[in-house]
Each structure stands twice: as C-alpha cells, then as structure tokens.
Design an enzyme around this catalytic site. Structure first.
Site, PDB file in Angstrom:
ATOM      1  N   VAL A 176     -10.402  16.548  -6.324  1.00 45.63           N
ATOM      2  CA  VAL A 176     -10.197  16.461  -7.777  1.00 45.63           C
ATOM      3  C   VAL A 176      -9.734  17.821  -8.316  1.00 45.63           C
ATOM      4  CG1 VAL A 176     -12.521  17.175  -8.580  1.00 45.63           C
ATOM      5  CG2 VAL A 176     -11.238  15.467  -9.884  1.00 45.63           C
ATOM      6  N   SER A 177      -9.946  18.869  -7.543  1.00 47.25           N
ATOM      7  CA  SER A 177      -9.796  20.237  -8.038  1.00 47.25           C
ATOM      8  C   SER A 177      -8.466  20.874  -7.623  1.00 47.25           C
ATOM      9  CB  SER A 177     -10.977  21.058  -7.495  1.00 47.25           C
ATOM     10  OG  SER A 177     -10.698  22.423  -7.458  1.00 47.25           O
TER      11      SER A 177
END
Ligand SMILES: N[C@@H](CCC(=O)N[C@@H](CS)C(=O)NCC(=O)O)C(=O)O
Length: 224
Positions: free
Chosen positions: A13-14
């Site tokens: 997600v990062s």
C-alpha cells in the site's frame, strides 16, 4: 568481514516502501549485505502504534503527491498517483495482497521480490485493484507463478498459519520500533538499527560502512 543482514519491512500500500524496496534490491548486488524482504501489514502498525497515514492531513497529502512525482523520477520507479488515486489508495486494504505475499514467502520465497514489484506496478502505477482474488491471480501470473500454484496460495491466505505469520512479522517490525513503512532494520555490530523511510538508505550505508552511489547505482560488470 561478514555480510550485514538488512531486513526490509514493507506493505504494497506504501509508495515510499516501493522506493525503498527498489533501492535495496539494487544495492544488494553492490553492498556487502544480505537483504531479507519482510512482507508486513501497515494497517496493523498504524493501529497498534496510534499513527495515521500522513496523507490524511490535506496539506501533507498535497505535498506528498508532488514529492512522490519527483522521487519516482529520481529513483526511477514508475509510481504514478493522482489526487484521486491517493483517495482510492487510502480507502483500500492490502491485507489480502500482503497475506498472499506472505504465503509465497513461506513456500516459494524466490518469488517474493518479483511478486511484490508486480503488486506495486498494478496498484501504484496502473492504479488498479489488488484486493480481489482474480486481480491477485493476474499479478501472480505476471510474476511468473503458475495458475495451479496461485490457486493453492489463494486457498492458503485464509489459514491461521499465513494470518499468524503476517501478524508476527508486523509485530516484529514494531518490536524494532517501527511506526510506519518502509522500516529497514540493519543488524550491525551485534545490534539492530532501525531506519524509517526510503530516504534513509544513504544513512544506513554510512552506518554499515558502505558507499552511497545514489538511488540508481550502476552494477559493476562481471569480470571476464
Ligand atoms: N520520508 C519517508 C516517508 C515515508 C512515509 O511517509 N511512509 C508512510 C507510508 S507510505 C508512513 O508509514 N508514514 C508514517 C509516518 O510518517 O509517521 C520516505 O521518504 O520514505
């Protein structure tokens, strides 16, 4: 001197984790390090530490989009996120994807690097879903996993073994002091040293006695 173990705790997600991941994947062929990829769950870290995704603060989100564009170019990582995509990213869960990568780490670790990269390409470059099983299968195929193996891994992601392993890895990152990602832990001089962020790898190099050659170092050519 022996090789330094460097662990990278990350979640797909990062976007900053993607930058850190690519830089460390490049440097693992240059520095005297053993890189260990540690798929973890950023949502769990945020919840347990009381932290929040920085982009939730509107001014920070605005800055992050500009920062990301410049960093993607400088680091040569194809991140491509608009303001709309950022909202979508903040609303998405990568739990299924991180469990899938964990299942691969437990059974076919040689695929963790290409698989993680393919998840990032789909999610943060093409801005497409990575939560649905059919999309996870598409990513797995791109990383070179057979459809039979992918099916087995998809079945594995709901087992306690995989769930526990992801939870334990996330807890391990927090034991080292992680509050966000990427969290890089270098085991040097008998001690773990935590570095937060893709922009701290130069500092990591200076601590372990390795030279920083920029985010896109050229790999020395093999001797003939
Ligand atoms: N300056 C760091 C920023 C890293 C960052 O903002 N990571 C986010 C996830 S993409 C995070 O976990 N932030 C937690 C925090 O800033 O407290 C970098 O360049 O990598």
């Amino acid at each position: 001197m022996g090789r330094t173990l460097v662990e990278l705790f990350y979640d797909v997600v990062s976007p900053y984790s993607w930058l850190g991941f690519e830089v460390l994947c490049r440097y693992q062929h240059i520095w005297n390090i053993d890189l260990r990829l540690r798929p973890a769950f950023l949502g769990g870290v945020m919840q347990a530490t009381g932290n929040k995704p920085p982009a939730l603060l509107p001014k920070r989100g605005e800055y992050m989009l500009k920062d990301m564009k410049r960093m993607a170019k400088y680091y040569q990582v194809p991140i491509n996120i608009s303001a709309l995509d950022l909202q979508h990213i903040l609303g998405s869960s990568t739990l299924g994807a991180m469990r899938f990568i964990t299942a691969v780490d437990m059974t076919q670790p040689q695929y963790v690097e290409p698989l993680s990269r393919e998840f990032w390409i789909r999610f943060l470059s093409q801005c497409e879903d990575i939560s649905q099983p059919e999309n996870i299968s598409t990513v797995a195929k791109k990383a070179g996993l057979s459809s039979e193996l992918t099916q087995k891994l998809l079945e594995m992601i709901s087992t306690p073994a995989v769930k526990n392993r992801l939870r334990e890895t996330t807890e391990e990152a927090m034991k080292y002091g992680a509050f966000g990602m990427p969290a890089v832990v270098a085991h040097y001089n008998g001690e773990p040293h935590l570095f937060f962020g893709s922009d701290r790898i130069e500092l990591l190099g200076s601590i372990i006695g390795e030279k920083w050659l920029g985010p896109v170092p050229s790999v020395p050519s093999p001797k003939m």
